[in-house]
Scaffold this motif. Structure first.
Motif, mmCIF file in Angstrom:
data_model
loop_
_atom_site.group_PDB
_atom_site.id
_atom_site.type_symbol
_atom_site.label_atom_id
_atom_site.label_comp_id
_atom_site.label_asym_id
_atom_site.label_seq_id
_atom_site.Cartn_x
_atom_site.Cartn_y
_atom_site.Cartn_z
ATOM 1 N N ASN A 183 17.738 -2.227 -2.789
ATOM 2 C CA ASN A 183 17.375 -2.258 -1.391
ATOM 3 C C ASN A 183 18.268 -1.388 -0.496
ATOM 4 O OD1 ASN A 183 15.957 -3.000 0.778
ATOM 5 N ND2 ASN A 183 16.463 -5.171 0.706
ATOM 6 N N PRO A 220 6.246 -2.840 -4.984
ATOM 7 C CA PRO A 220 6.072 -1.406 -4.704
ATOM 8 C C PRO A 220 7.339 -0.593 -4.954
ATOM 9 C CG PRO A 220 6.138 -2.677 -2.656
ATOM 10 C CD PRO A 220 6.158 -3.673 -3.777
ATOM 11 N N LEU A 221 8.479 -1.259 -5.104
ATOM 12 C CA LEU A 221 9.694 -0.507 -5.449
ATOM 13 C C LEU A 221 9.760 -0.260 -6.954
ATOM 14 C CD1 LEU A 221 12.238 -2.240 -3.059
ATOM 15 C CD2 LEU A 221 11.156 0.004 -2.796
ATOM 16 N N LEU A 254 -1.185 10.259 -4.586
ATOM 17 C CA LEU A 254 -1.861 9.691 -3.411
ATOM 18 C C LEU A 254 -2.866 10.671 -2.826
ATOM 19 C CD1 LEU A 254 0.819 7.753 -1.365
ATOM 20 C CD2 LEU A 254 -1.368 6.877 -2.193
ATOM 21 N N VAL A 297 7.314 -4.454 1.649
ATOM 22 C CA VAL A 297 8.285 -3.791 0.778
ATOM 23 C C VAL A 297 9.644 -4.483 0.853
ATOM 24 C CG1 VAL A 297 9.443 -1.610 0.223
ATOM 25 C CG2 VAL A 297 7.078 -1.584 1.040
ATOM 26 N N ALA A 298 10.204 -4.542 2.025
ATOM 27 C CA ALA A 298 11.516 -5.166 2.237
ATOM 28 C C ALA A 298 11.710 -5.267 3.749
ATOM 29 C CB ALA A 298 12.621 -4.316 1.612
ATOM 30 N N PRO A 340 2.161 1.662 -1.084
ATOM 31 C CA PRO A 340 3.048 0.514 -1.324
ATOM 32 C C PRO A 340 2.531 -0.773 -0.679
ATOM 33 C CG PRO A 340 4.296 2.418 -0.532
ATOM 34 C CD PRO A 340 2.862 2.803 -0.496
ATOM 35 N N ILE A 349 14.397 4.291 10.597
ATOM 36 C CA ILE A 349 13.990 4.238 9.190
ATOM 37 C C ILE A 349 12.601 4.851 9.047
ATOM 38 C CG2 ILE A 349 13.665 2.798 7.150
ATOM 39 C CD1 ILE A 349 15.415 0.703 8.281
ATOM 40 N N ALA A 350 12.484 5.823 8.158
ATOM 41 C CA ALA A 350 11.195 6.486 7.926
ATOM 42 C C ALA A 350 10.293 5.602 7.081
ATOM 43 C CB ALA A 350 11.416 7.823 7.225
ATOM 44 N N LYS A 351 9.024 5.947 7.074
ATOM 45 C CA LYS A 351 8.034 5.209 6.283
ATOM 46 C C LYS A 351 8.332 5.360 4.800
ATOM 47 C CE LYS A 351 3.702 6.742 6.409
ATOM 48 N NZ LYS A 351 2.359 6.971 6.996
ATOM 49 N N TYR A 352 8.102 4.290 4.063
ATOM 50 C CA TYR A 352 8.253 4.326 2.607
ATOM 51 C C TYR A 352 6.901 4.596 1.964
ATOM 52 C CZ TYR A 352 8.923 2.798 -2.178
ATOM 53 O OH TYR A 352 8.957 2.750 -3.549
ATOM 54 N N GLY A 353 6.788 5.704 1.272
ATOM 55 C CA GLY A 353 5.523 6.040 0.601
ATOM 56 C C GLY A 353 4.475 6.463 1.615
ATOM 57 N N ALA A 354 3.355 6.919 1.098
ATOM 58 C CA ALA A 354 2.309 7.406 2.015
ATOM 59 C C ALA A 354 1.114 6.470 2.003
ATOM 60 C CB ALA A 354 1.882 8.812 1.619
ATOM 61 N N GLU A 408 5.999 3.061 -8.163
ATOM 62 C CA GLU A 408 5.921 4.024 -7.075
ATOM 63 C C GLU A 408 4.721 4.949 -7.282
ATOM 64 O OE1 GLU A 408 9.192 6.794 -4.872
ATOM 65 O OE2 GLU A 408 9.891 5.524 -6.508
ATOM 66 N N ARG A 444 3.478 11.303 -4.051
ATOM 67 C CA ARG A 444 2.654 11.894 -2.995
ATOM 68 C C ARG A 444 1.469 12.682 -3.546
ATOM 69 N NH1 ARG A 444 5.325 10.891 1.941
ATOM 70 N NH2 ARG A 444 3.398 11.692 2.775
ATOM 71 N N ILE A 487 11.467 -2.283 6.441
ATOM 72 C CA ILE A 487 10.837 -1.099 5.834
ATOM 73 C C ILE A 487 9.371 -0.988 6.266
ATOM 74 C CG2 ILE A 487 10.223 0.055 3.669
ATOM 75 C CD1 ILE A 487 13.231 -0.077 4.241
ATOM 76 N N THR A 488 9.016 0.188 6.768
ATOM 77 C CA THR A 488 7.642 0.498 7.140
ATOM 78 C C THR A 488 6.924 1.039 5.911
ATOM 79 O OG1 THR A 488 8.265 1.008 9.413
ATOM 80 C CG2 THR A 488 6.216 1.983 8.598
ATOM 81 N N PRO A 489 5.883 0.369 5.445
ATOM 82 C CA PRO A 489 5.235 0.821 4.217
ATOM 83 C C PRO A 489 4.131 1.837 4.470
ATOM 84 C CG PRO A 489 4.709 -1.493 4.721
ATOM 85 C CD PRO A 489 5.326 -0.888 5.933
ATOM 86 N N GLY A 490 3.989 2.774 3.579
ATOM 87 C CA GLY A 490 2.772 3.559 3.511
ATOM 88 C C GLY A 490 1.659 2.682 2.951
ATOM 89 N N SER A 491 0.431 3.203 2.970
ATOM 90 C CA SER A 491 -0.707 2.389 2.524
ATOM 91 C C SER A 491 -0.636 2.078 1.034
ATOM 92 C CB SER A 491 -2.014 3.125 2.822
ATOM 93 O OG SER A 491 -2.153 3.291 4.212
#
Lengths: 401, 401
Positions: free
Chosen positions: B2, A81-82, A91, A61-62, A71, B396-401, A85, A88, A65-69
Motif C-alpha cells: 500500500n 485489483p493490486l 484496457l 482499491v485502498a 481496478p 494522488i493520481a488515479k490508479y489504473g484506467a 493489474e 493500459r 486511492i482513486t480507481p480507474g474503471s
C-alpha cells in the motif's frame, strides 16, 4: 488466502444474484452540508429496496486511492485489483470491444509524423481524422509477422489499439514513444528474457509499418506504448461456481467481464431499457448477472450534477423490472465514485446495498451516501461484497465443524 | 504494498495540509455513561469544524494495543509502527532533542555504584543530582574511541542518553545492566556478526568510562541498555511528495518528525500560542505541517481530568488562527489515547476529524469520542489517515484506467 477459502467452500445452488453497477455512483454535494447526486435523485424504488437491505460503503482499491474503471470493476467482482493489474494496452483493446485472449499482447498505438531523417515532428500526426485512421489501420492489418497475427483497431483521430497474437509473447517491453519531438522513435527492448520474442516481433512489425506508411504523411509512422497482456485470473465459474453473464454497452466493461469469465450478452439496442430487457431475456440461463450503467459516470466526469441525478432516476425507474424477476440477491453499487463537483473519478467510498431475504436490514428509508455510511456493512473493501452475496445466496458451505 | 502504491501515484500540487496532533487525545468518562475529557471540554471551534468534516477513530498499532508515543506518531504519519520500530535507546536520544543520524547507535545510560570488586551496589548511583550528572557527562564526552564520536547527553538524576557515531555500527547488542545488585556489569555481546564492531567499540568505551569514574563515587560506573539505531524509512518528501515541517516543543516529537524527514521548526517561546505563531510564520514555506500539543497527554497521565479538559479548550481557542490560514486539508487527531482515569496511555481508538472541501461531511455538531465512533471514516488503522488526507489534497493520481 480469502479467495481460495471461498473457492473451497462453494456449493451448488439454484439461487440467482444480480449485481447492478451504477458507474461512478458515489458523489459529493455541491455545497457544504448539501445532498449528493444520489441523495438528490428521486429514487422511490431504490429507497424501498434499501429499507429491506443492508447497506455500506465500498473501498475499491485502498483508502485515498482513486480507481480507474478496470481496478474498480475487478474489486467489486471480488478480485484484489493490486494483485490483478490490467495494463493500459490491454484496457485500450478491451475498450474497443476487442476479444482479448490469453495469447494476446496489446498496446496503445498512435499514428505520428516523422521527417525524412525519421525524427518525430508530431506525436499525434496532426490528429488525423478517424476515417483516415480507419484506412491506415486496414493497411497495417495486412502486415504478416511470422507465427503472429496482428490486429489494428482504430479508435479516435490518431489513436489505435495494437494487438499481436502468438504463443509465448510476454509483456515486459519498453515503449517506442520518446514522449517528445525531434528524436527518433525508440526500438522496443525486452525488459526480461521471457519478453525477447515479443520485442523481436514487435520491432519487425514497426519496421514493416514504417515502410507501408512512408508516403502517408502526416501519418507516416507509429508509436506504441503500454504493452500489456491480460492478467490470468480464476473465472467466476471456477472461483464462485457461478454461471455468470454480463450486460454492458461499452467495450471496456464487456472486456473486464469477459476477463473474469462472464458470458457477455448481446444487447439489442443502446439504452438502459435495452439492458434490462436483456436481463429478462436471459434470466433462466445464468446464476449471476452483472448489469452495467454507464451514464452516471459520464455525467459525473462532465461535472453535470443534474445530468447525473437524472441518470440515477432513470435507473431507479427500472428497478421494479429487476425485482419482478425475483432474484435471491441484489447488489446495487458502483465501481468507484465520480462526484460531479470533481469532474472525475474519486477516492470516496462507494454506496452499496445488498438485498436478500436473509440480510439484517438496516431499515434506512433512503439509498444515499449518508445512510450507507451508517449501514451495517460498514465501510469495507469492495472485494468483500461477492463473498457476502454468495453467502446470502446460500452458496457457501460451513467452514470447519 | 500500500505505501509503495501511494508513492507511485503521488502528483505535485500547491495544496496545504495541517495535521494537529493533540497528544493522548482520546479519553474516558469518570463514571459510566458520563462524558470523556474531549466531550466535557467546551470546544465551539472544533465542533464547528467537525460539522464540516468526516470523522472516525484511529487505531495506532493494533486492536487492544497501547502505543508509546513513537509508534503512535509513526502510525498517524502513515508508517506501520510494527514495520518501523524505534528502539528505546533511540527514543531516549530523540527525547533530549539529540539530532540522531543514520550512523548513530544510541542507548539508555545510567550512572551506577560499584564496590571495589566492581560489583554493582546501586543501579541508580543514589539518584545523583542532575548537576552532578551534567559534570560527569562532560567528563565521559572526552573519551575518544577510534573512528567513533561519542555523545553523552545528561537527562535527569542518574540517567543519560548514550550515542556512538561511526560507520558500520549495528545494534544487535546485549545490555550491560544485569538488572540486579551484587554482580558485575555485563560486557556487551554482539547478537549477530554485523554488530561485532559496535560491541567492541562500546566495550572500549565502558572500560574508559570506568577508569575515568573510579574516584567519582557514588557514580563510579555506567550501565547501558536498549541499544538501538533509528529505523531507515522513506521520508515525507520521498513517500508523499510533501515538503513537511514539524512544530513541537518536546524533543521526542521533534525527533520522530525529523526521522520521517520533516524540517523541525524553531519555536520562539514555549506555549501553544507560540506554536501557532510558528505555523503562521512558516505558512508559505511548506506543504504539510505537523503541530504537536503536549499538555493533554501530560494531564491524562497525571490523572487530572479537569486539567486535560482545560488543555483541550486551550487548543480549541486557537483553531480560528489555524483556519484563517485556509489550509486545504485539516486533520485533528491524536497519537494515542490517555484517559485520565487510567493515568496512562491506553489502547482506546483515538478521535479524528478530517476536513477538506471534498469530504462527505458527517454533519455531527460535536467533536467527541461518541460522534467519532459513528463517523463515516469508521474505526480505521491510523496509517489510513495520510492517504485519505493526500487524496483530499488532490495529490494522488488515479490508479489504473
Amino acid at each position: 488466502m480469502n479467495s481460495n477459502l471461498i473457492q473451497k467452500l462453494i456449493i451448488p445452488s439454484e439461487t440467482k444474484i444480480v449485481m447492478l453497477i451504477i458507474d461512478g455512483l458515489g458523489g459529493l454535494s455541491r455545497e457544504p452540508g448539501g445532498k449528493t447526486e444520489l441523495e438528490t435523485a428521486h429514487t422511490p424504488n431504490l429507497d424501498a429496496l434499501a429499507e429491506r437491505s443492508c447497506m455500506g460503503l465500498t473501498i475499491p482499491v485502498a483508502p485515498g486511492i482513486t480507481p480507474g474503471s478496470g481496478p474498480g470493476h475487478l474489486a467489486i467482482f471480488g478480485y484484489d485489483p493490486l494483485q490483478y493489474e490490467i495494463g493500459r494496452g490491454a484496457l485500450e483493446a478491451l475498450g474497443v470491444d476487442f476479444e482479448l485472449g490469453p495469447d494476446d499482447l496489446a498496446a496503445r498505438g498512435n499514428f505520428c509524423t516523422v521527417d525524412t531523417d525519421g525524427r518525430i515532428t508530431d506525436r499525434r500526426a496532426g490528429r488525423i481524422g478517424t476515417e483516415v485512421n480507419q484506412d491506415l489501420a486496414k493497411l497495417l492489418s495486412t502486415i504478416r509477422i511470422e507465427q503472429s497475427e496482428v490486429f489494428i483497431e482504430p479508435i479516435k483521430e490518431h489513436r489505435f489499439a495494437f494487438v499481436m497474437r502468438s504463443q509465448g509473447l510476454h509483456d515486459a517491453l519498453s515503449e517506442t514513444d520518446p514522449q517528445r519531438t525531434g528524436v527518433l522513435p525508440l526500438p522496443v527492448h525486452a525488459l526480461d528474457p521471457d519478453s525477447e520474442k515479443a520485442a523481436c516481433n514487435v520491432n519487425q512489425f514497426i519496421s514493416a509499418a514504417k515502410a507501408l506508411l512512408t508516403h502517408k504523411h502526416p501519418a507516416n509512422m507509429i508509436l506504441l506504448r503500454g504493452f500489456a497482456k491480460l492478467p490470468i485470473l480464476p473465472g467466476f465459474q471456477e472461483r464462485y461456481g457461478l454461471k455468470a453473464a454480463a450486460i454492458a454497452l461499452n467495450g471496456m466493461y464487456r472486456g473486464v467481464a469477459r476477463l473474469v469469465g462472464m458470458q457477455v450478452l448481446n444487447v439489442t439496442g443502446t439504452t438502459l431499457n435495452d439492458e434490462f430487457a436483456t436481463l429478462q431475456k436471459y434470466w433462466r440461463d445464468f446464476d449471476f448477472f452483472y448489469l452495467h450503467v454507464k451514464k452516471t459516470d459520464t455525467f459525473g466526469e462532465l461535472g453535470d450534477f443534474d445530468g447525473k441525478v437524472g441518470a440515477i432516476e432513470e435507473v431507479d425507474a427500472l428497478i421494479p423490472r429487476l425485482l419482478d424477476l425475483q432474484p435471491d440477491v441484489v447488489i446495487v453499487g458502483g465501481d468507484h465514485s465520480s462526484p460531479s463537483v470533481l469532474k472525475s473519478h474519486s477516492w470516496h467510498p462507494v454506496p452499496v446495498l445488498l438485498y436478500s431475504r436473509y440480510v439484517r436490514a438496516d431499515g434506512f428509508t433512503e439509498f444515499g451516501e449518508n445512510t450507507c455510511a451508517h449501514g451495517s456493512l460498514g465501510t469495507i473493501p469492495a472485494t468483500h461484497i461477492m463473498p457476502i452475496a454468495l453467502a446470502n445466496a446460500q452458496r457457501i458451505a460451513k467452514y470447519g465443524a
